[in-house]
Enzyme design. Structure first.
Site, PDB file in Angstrom:
ATOM      1  N   GLU A   1      -0.494  -5.398   5.913  1.00 37.00           N
ATOM      2  CA  GLU A   1       0.850  -5.545   5.316  1.00 37.00           C
ATOM      3  C   GLU A   1       1.654  -6.615   6.047  1.00 37.00           C
ATOM      4  OE1 GLU A   1       1.241  -0.962   3.700  1.00 37.00           O
ATOM      5  OE2 GLU A   1       2.167  -1.470   5.590  1.00 37.00           O
TER       6      GLU A   1
ATOM      7  N   THR B   1       0.847  -1.196   0.000  1.00 31.75           N
ATOM      8  CA  THR B   1       0.000   0.000   0.000  1.00 31.75           C
ATOM      9  C   THR B   1       0.884   1.249   0.000  1.00 31.75           C
ATOM     10  OG1 THR B   1      -1.636  -1.192   1.320  1.00 31.75           O
ATOM     11  CG2 THR B   1      -1.821   1.206   1.300  1.00 31.75           C
TER      12      THR B   1
ATOM     13  N   GLY C   1       3.600   1.610   7.840  1.00 28.07           N
ATOM     14  CA  GLY C   1       2.322   1.959   8.450  1.00 28.07           C
ATOM     15  C   GLY C   1       1.966   3.421   8.359  1.00 28.07           C
ATOM     16  N   GLY C   2       2.791   4.179   7.615  1.00 25.30           N
ATOM     17  CA  GLY C   2       2.457   5.585   7.404  1.00 25.30           C
ATOM     18  C   GLY C   2       1.085   5.745   6.772  1.00 25.30           C
ATOM     19  N   GLY C   3       0.677   4.738   6.016  1.00 22.15           N
ATOM     20  CA  GLY C   3      -0.640   4.759   5.380  1.00 22.15           C
ATOM     21  C   GLY C   3      -1.683   3.994   6.181  1.00 22.15           C
TER      22      GLY C   3
ATOM     23  N   GLY D   1       6.270  -0.803  -0.049  1.00 21.99           N
ATOM     24  CA  GLY D   1       7.150   0.319   0.272  1.00 21.99           C
ATOM     25  C   GLY D   1       7.511   0.312   1.750  1.00 21.99           C
ATOM     26  N   ALA D   2       8.135   1.388   2.199  1.00 22.12           N
ATOM     27  CA  ALA D   2       8.504   1.525   3.611  1.00 22.12           C
ATOM     28  C   ALA D   2       8.612   3.001   3.953  1.00 22.12           C
ATOM     29  CB  ALA D   2       9.846   0.833   3.868  1.00 22.12           C
TER      30      ALA D   2
ATOM     31  N   SER E   1       2.164   5.234  -2.081  1.00 21.20           N
ATOM     32  CA  SER E   1       2.435   5.897  -3.356  1.00 21.20           C
ATOM     33  C   SER E   1       3.486   5.156  -4.177  1.00 21.20           C
ATOM     34  CB  SER E   1       2.875   7.346  -3.108  1.00 21.20           C
ATOM     35  OG  SER E   1       3.993   7.380  -2.255  1.00 21.20           O
ATOM     36  N   THR E   2       4.468   4.545  -3.531  1.00 22.34           N
ATOM     37  CA  THR E   2       5.478   3.782  -4.279  1.00 22.34           C
ATOM     38  C   THR E   2       4.830   2.542  -4.884  1.00 22.34           C
ATOM     39  OG1 THR E   2       7.013   4.524  -2.561  1.00 22.34           O
ATOM     40  CG2 THR E   2       7.865   2.946  -4.161  1.00 22.34           C
TER      41      THR E   2
HETATM   42  C1  5RP Z   1       1.511   2.071   4.266  1.00 24.30           C
HETATM   43  C2  5RP Z   1       2.974   1.809   4.233  1.00 24.30           C
HETATM   44  C3  5RP Z   1       3.744   2.359   3.084  1.00 24.30           C
HETATM   45  O1  5RP Z   1       4.476   1.329   2.495  1.00 24.30           O
HETATM   46  C4  5RP Z   1       4.672   3.428   3.569  1.00 24.30           C
HETATM   47  O2  5RP Z   1       3.922   4.388   4.278  1.00 24.30           O
HETATM   48  C5  5RP Z   1       5.410   4.093   2.403  1.00 24.30           C
HETATM   49  O3  5RP Z   1       4.510   4.842   1.661  1.00 24.30           O
HETATM   50  P1  5RP Z   1       4.929   5.624   0.348  1.00 24.30           P
HETATM   51  O4  5RP Z   1       5.299   4.592  -0.673  1.00 24.30           O
HETATM   52  O5  5RP Z   1       3.682   6.377  -0.022  1.00 24.30           O
HETATM   53  O6  5RP Z   1       6.072   6.536   0.671  1.00 24.30           O
HETATM   54  O7  5RP Z   1       3.558   1.198   5.083  1.00 24.30           O
HETATM   55  O8  5RP Z   1       0.935   1.621   5.471  1.00 24.30           O
END
Ligand code: 5RP
Length: 227
Positions: free
Chosen positions: A103, A28, A95-97, A82-83, A30-31
């Protein structure tokens, strides 16, 4: 290149690791959205996808991918995600999202985890990015008090409800010197569903988008033979 371009090249580099006829675990963020766009070009060559979140499942279905319930797959050869931070041992904060629980489940099912990220996510020590913790709502204050005892500064992510009806505490002020130990300690607090440390089971492959192109890290030499 800007952050988005670096995310895109990392995401596209993951394509060559996708085995034909496989079910692909999809993370999940943007990446990952760039990865989904890339995966579209080989949609006819894969058996289907497993989504780590509702938002990813919706996007995959809209694009015509087959989305399989995780309970219906015995084995998942690959998971791409992503991370928010990744260290040299490919341990991550995620978990930023707010999708950390889905995940972590898909990462657990998968044989291989490919982390795709831009260079800004690479760190020596995890913890500058606030560590997300998914919490059963009635345990929020208790878990927050316990996190203070562990040296953290918890902030309630207001207005966010996870896919499983829970809340998120973002824990600031942590310098995570023993990520696997902290992951287990936090997961043992009653009321915690899971936390955003992916350290007990780190990524297997890191594809990092940099100004010089995609830098690949594969700590396990046996996996290096994959490509
Ligand atoms: C979502 C996540 C994403 O992988 C993480 O937040 C990175 O996000 P992005 O690719 O938008 O920078 O762990 O829960």
């Amino acid at each position: 290149m800007n952050h988005n371009q670096l995310k895109k090249i990392a995401a596209e580099a993951a394509l060559k690791y996708i085995p034909e006829n496989s079910v692909v675990g999809v993370g999940t963020g943007s990446t990952v959205n760039y990865f989904i766009d890339a995966l579209l070009t080989i949609k006819h060559k894969i058996a289907g996808t497993v989504a780590s979140s509702k938002v990813t499942a919706v996007k995959l279905k809209e694009l015509g991918f087959t989305v399989i319930d995780p309970n219906s797959v015995d084995e998942l050869s690959i998971y791409v995600d992503g991370a928010d931070e990744v260290n040299n041992s490919l341990q991550m904060i995620k978990g930023g999202g707010a999708a950390l629980t889905g995940e972590k489940i898909i990462a657990a099912i998968a044989k291989k985890f490919i982390c795709i990220a831009d260079i800004s996510k690479k760190v020596q020590i995890l913890g500058k990015f606030p560590l997300p913790v998914e919490v059963i709502p009635i345990a929020r204050s208790y878990v927050a008090r316990t996190m203070v005892k562990l040296g953290g500064f918890p902030v309630y992510r207001e207005g966010v409800v996870t896919d499983y009806g829970n809340t998120i505490l973002d824990i600031w002020n942590l310098e995570i010197l023993e990520p696997a130990k902290l992951e287990q300690t936090i997961n043992n607090i009653p009321g915690v569903v899971t936390n955003g440390l992916f350290a007990v089971k780190p990524a297997d492959i890191l594809l990092l988008g940099t100004e010089d192109g995609v830098v690949t890290t594969i700590p396990n030499p046996a996996l290096a033979l994959l490509v």
